[in-house]
Structures are given as C-alpha cells and as structure tokens.
Design a protein around this motif. Structure first.
Motif, PDB file in Angstrom:
ATOM      1  N   GLY A   5     -42.746 -27.314 -16.908  1.00 19.79           N
ATOM      2  CA  GLY A   5     -42.892 -28.663 -17.430  1.00 19.79           C
ATOM      3  C   GLY A   5     -42.120 -28.930 -18.703  1.00 19.79           C
ATOM      4  O   GLY A   5     -42.214 -30.025 -19.256  1.00 19.79           O
ATOM      5  N   SER A   6     -41.350 -27.967 -19.212  1.00 19.07           N
ATOM      6  CA  SER A   6     -40.601 -28.181 -20.455  1.00 19.07           C
ATOM      7  C   SER A   6     -39.139 -28.540 -20.197  1.00 19.07           C
ATOM      8  O   SER A   6     -38.300 -28.333 -21.045  1.00 19.07           O
ATOM      9  N   GLY A   7     -38.836 -29.048 -19.054  1.00 18.35           N
ATOM     10  CA  GLY A   7     -37.449 -29.424 -18.744  1.00 18.35           C
ATOM     11  C   GLY A   7     -36.813 -28.427 -17.804  1.00 18.35           C
ATOM     12  O   GLY A   7     -37.484 -27.621 -17.156  1.00 18.35           O
ATOM     13  N   LYS A   8     -35.509 -28.466 -17.749  1.00 18.53           N
ATOM     14  CA  LYS A   8     -34.765 -27.580 -16.856  1.00 18.53           C
ATOM     15  C   LYS A   8     -34.481 -26.274 -17.571  1.00 18.53           C
ATOM     16  O   LYS A   8     -33.840 -26.246 -18.614  1.00 18.53           O
ATOM     17  N   VAL A   9     -34.967 -25.180 -17.001  1.00 19.91           N
ATOM     18  CA  VAL A   9     -34.812 -23.855 -17.587  1.00 19.91           C
ATOM     19  C   VAL A   9     -34.244 -22.935 -16.516  1.00 19.91           C
ATOM     20  O   VAL A   9     -34.694 -22.937 -15.377  1.00 19.91           O
ATOM     21  N   VAL A  10     -33.241 -22.157 -16.877  1.00 23.12           N
ATOM     22  CA  VAL A  10     -32.651 -21.185 -15.962  1.00 23.12           C
ATOM     23  C   VAL A  10     -32.975 -19.803 -16.495  1.00 23.12           C
ATOM     24  O   VAL A  10     -32.669 -19.487 -17.643  1.00 23.12           O
ATOM     25  N   LEU A  11     -33.597 -18.983 -15.680  1.00 27.65           N
ATOM     26  CA  LEU A  11     -33.956 -17.618 -16.049  1.00 27.65           C
ATOM     27  C   LEU A  11     -33.230 -16.656 -15.120  1.00 27.65           C
ATOM     28  O   LEU A  11     -33.116 -16.909 -13.919  1.00 27.65           O
ATOM     29  N   ALA A  12     -32.725 -15.550 -15.677  1.00 25.32           N
ATOM     30  CA  ALA A  12     -31.976 -14.581 -14.876  1.00 25.32           C
ATOM     31  C   ALA A  12     -32.148 -13.189 -15.469  1.00 25.32           C
ATOM     32  O   ALA A  12     -32.419 -13.041 -16.658  1.00 25.32           O
ATOM     33  N   THR A  13     -31.983 -12.180 -14.632  1.00 26.32           N
ATOM     34  CA  THR A  13     -32.053 -10.798 -15.090  1.00 26.32           C
ATOM     35  C   THR A  13     -30.697 -10.395 -15.666  1.00 26.32           C
ATOM     36  O   THR A  13     -29.686 -11.063 -15.456  1.00 26.32           O
ATOM     37  N   ASP A  14     -30.683  -9.287 -16.389  1.00 23.47           N
ATOM     38  CA  ASP A  14     -29.429  -8.788 -16.961  1.00 23.47           C
ATOM     39  C   ASP A  14     -28.444  -8.381 -15.869  1.00 23.47           C
ATOM     40  O   ASP A  14     -27.235  -8.478 -16.028  1.00 23.47           O
ATOM     41  N   GLU A  15     -28.965  -7.946 -14.743  1.00 17.26           N
ATOM     42  CA  GLU A  15     -28.102  -7.546 -13.631  1.00 17.26           C
ATOM     43  C   GLU A  15     -27.331  -8.740 -13.081  1.00 17.26           C
ATOM     44  O   GLU A  15     -26.137  -8.650 -12.784  1.00 17.26           O
ATOM     45  N   ILE A  20     -26.619 -11.558 -14.775  1.00 20.38           N
ATOM     46  CA  ILE A  20     -25.681 -12.007 -15.797  1.00 20.38           C
ATOM     47  C   ILE A  20     -24.437 -11.102 -15.809  1.00 20.38           C
ATOM     48  O   ILE A  20     -23.308 -11.579 -15.924  1.00 20.38           O
ATOM     49  N   ALA A  21     -24.640  -9.787 -15.673  1.00 19.93           N
ATOM     50  CA  ALA A  21     -23.504  -8.866 -15.625  1.00 19.93           C
ATOM     51  C   ALA A  21     -22.640  -9.138 -14.399  1.00 19.93           C
ATOM     52  O   ALA A  21     -21.408  -9.044 -14.454  1.00 19.93           O
ATOM     53  N   HIS A  22     -23.264  -9.498 -13.289  1.00 20.47           N
ATOM     54  CA  HIS A  22     -22.523  -9.819 -12.069  1.00 20.47           C
ATOM     55  C   HIS A  22     -21.667 -11.064 -12.278  1.00 20.47           C
ATOM     56  O   HIS A  22     -20.505 -11.112 -11.857  1.00 20.47           O
ATOM     57  N   LEU A  23     -22.205 -12.065 -12.929  1.00 20.76           N
ATOM     58  CA  LEU A  23     -21.447 -13.285 -13.191  1.00 20.76           C
ATOM     59  C   LEU A  23     -20.281 -13.027 -14.141  1.00 20.76           C
ATOM     60  O   LEU A  23     -19.213 -13.616 -14.004  1.00 20.76           O
ATOM     61  N   MET A  24     -20.480 -12.133 -15.098  1.00 19.29           N
ATOM     62  CA  MET A  24     -19.410 -11.826 -16.046  1.00 19.29           C
ATOM     63  C   MET A  24     -18.260 -11.090 -15.365  1.00 19.29           C
ATOM     64  O   MET A  24     -17.106 -11.212 -15.780  1.00 19.29           O
ATOM     65  N   ALA A  25     -18.567 -10.324 -14.313  1.00 21.72           N
ATOM     66  CA  ALA A  25     -17.535  -9.547 -13.624  1.00 21.72           C
ATOM     67  C   ALA A  25     -16.941 -10.277 -12.423  1.00 21.72           C
ATOM     68  O   ALA A  25     -16.077  -9.731 -11.748  1.00 21.72           O
ATOM     69  N   CYS A  26     -17.356 -11.495 -12.142  1.00 20.36           N
ATOM     70  CA  CYS A  26     -16.919 -12.185 -10.925  1.00 20.36           C
ATOM     71  C   CYS A  26     -15.419 -12.425 -10.830  1.00 20.36           C
ATOM     72  O   CYS A  26     -14.885 -12.413  -9.727  1.00 20.36           O
ATOM     73  N   PRO A  27     -14.667 -12.627 -11.925  1.00 24.20           N
ATOM     74  CA  PRO A  27     -13.223 -12.823 -11.729  1.00 24.20           C
ATOM     75  C   PRO A  27     -12.523 -11.590 -11.170  1.00 24.20           C
ATOM     76  O   PRO A  27     -11.456 -11.706 -10.590  1.00 24.20           O
ATOM     77  N   ARG A  28     -13.099 -10.412 -11.314  1.00 23.58           N
ATOM     78  CA  ARG A  28     -12.483  -9.185 -10.803  1.00 23.58           C
ATOM     79  C   ARG A  28     -12.928  -8.859  -9.382  1.00 23.58           C
ATOM     80  O   ARG A  28     -12.495  -7.868  -8.815  1.00 23.58           O
ATOM     81  N   SER A  29     -13.781  -9.664  -8.812  1.00 18.98           N
ATOM     82  CA  SER A  29     -14.320  -9.376  -7.490  1.00 18.98           C
ATOM     83  C   SER A  29     -13.263  -9.600  -6.414  1.00 18.98           C
ATOM     84  O   SER A  29     -12.489 -10.552  -6.457  1.00 18.98           O
ATOM     85  N   VAL A  30     -13.219  -8.704  -5.440  1.00 17.50           N
ATOM     86  CA  VAL A  30     -12.281  -8.823  -4.328  1.00 17.50           C
ATOM     87  C   VAL A  30     -12.989  -9.430  -3.123  1.00 17.50           C
ATOM     88  O   VAL A  30     -12.460 -10.300  -2.447  1.00 17.50           O
ATOM     89  N   LEU A  31     -14.206  -8.991  -2.870  1.00 20.93           N
ATOM     90  CA  LEU A  31     -14.971  -9.496  -1.736  1.00 20.93           C
ATOM     91  C   LEU A  31     -15.821 -10.684  -2.174  1.00 20.93           C
ATOM     92  O   LEU A  31     -16.250 -10.766  -3.324  1.00 20.93           O
TER      93      LEU A  31
END
Length: 141
Positions: free
Chosen positions: A108-118, A120-131
């Motif tokens: 109820g406090s607005g739009k909140v996005v929660l994610a695990t460290d795993e 976030i690390a995946h999103l940071m490495a996405c430009p190097r992804s081949v598949l």
C-alpha cells in the motif's frame, strides 16, 4: 594456406551455420499493444546518476576476496577450495522470506520493486550474455 586452431582443427567462426536456432520462450500475440521498443545498443549509451539507496538488511556472510584470482592463467593456476559450512540456496524473490516480510510491510505504499542479489547480479551481467534469458514479473495488489 588454411590456418587452423591447433592440432589440426579448423578455425570455427562465431556465426557458424550449424548452431541450433533457439525458439522464443514467449509468443507475441497480435492483440498486444506495443508500448516501447529499444535495441541493446541503446542501453549501452544510457548514462544516469544512480539514486540514493539504503540497505534494508544484511543477511549471511561474505568471505574475504582472494586477490590471487586476478592473476589466474593456464600457466599460473590457482586451486579452488571448498567452504564446507557454506550452504547455497537457490530461492526466487517470491520464495525469499526476507523479501516476503518487506513486501508485507510496504504493501500500500506505492510501487515497490524487490529483488534478490542474485537477480541484480544477473541484470548487471546481461550485456555479456550470449544466450537469451527471461525475467518474469509478478504484480501484487
């Protein structure tokens, strides 16, 4: 003269024709409305100042980083040691009890996005992804 890649093996190009084509995991339907479209090259050009953030909770333990891994090569190998007391849990953001607790507190406090460290690390490495890979978002009211 044809130059191989050692031991008589021919050089294989990165765009070989014998690689299997991967099917899309999400079928795009004609009834969907296109909101926005962007190329990966546009993401590389983005520059923004990161917003200020605070850590909500620290869980677990991070071992000391071994600088000898920076100089690893085939001539200078480094033996990897196991941590017998370490337990790796592959939980999704939905199954993580800490994230569930914060999701209940922030309801109820607005739009909140929660994610695990795993994730976030995946999103940071996405430009190097081949598949290709997919992210699934779940919206709760």
């Amino acid at each position: 003269q044809w130059r191989g890649r050692g031991r008589g093996q021919p050089f294989r190009r990165w765009n070989r024709r014998d690689q299997p084509t991967l099917e899309a995991s999400v079928r795009i339907e004609s009834s969907w409305n296109l909101l926005d479209e962007f190329e990966l090259s546009q993401l590389h050009k983005l520059h923004m100042t990161p917003p200020s953030a605070t850590d909500l909770k620290w869980c677990g333990h991070v071992y000391r980083y071994n600088d000898s891994f920076e100089r690893v090569s085939s001539r200078n190998p480094v033996k990897l040691n196991r941590f017998p007391k370490t337990v790796f849990s592959n939980t999704t953001s939905m199954d993580d009890p800490v994230i569930q607790q914060y999701a209940n507190e922030m309801a109820g406090s607005g739009k909140v996005v929660l994610a695990t460290d795993e994730l976030i690390a995946h999103l940071m490495a996405c430009p190097r992804s081949v598949l290709p890979w997919d992210l699934y978002f779940t919206v709760f009211d």
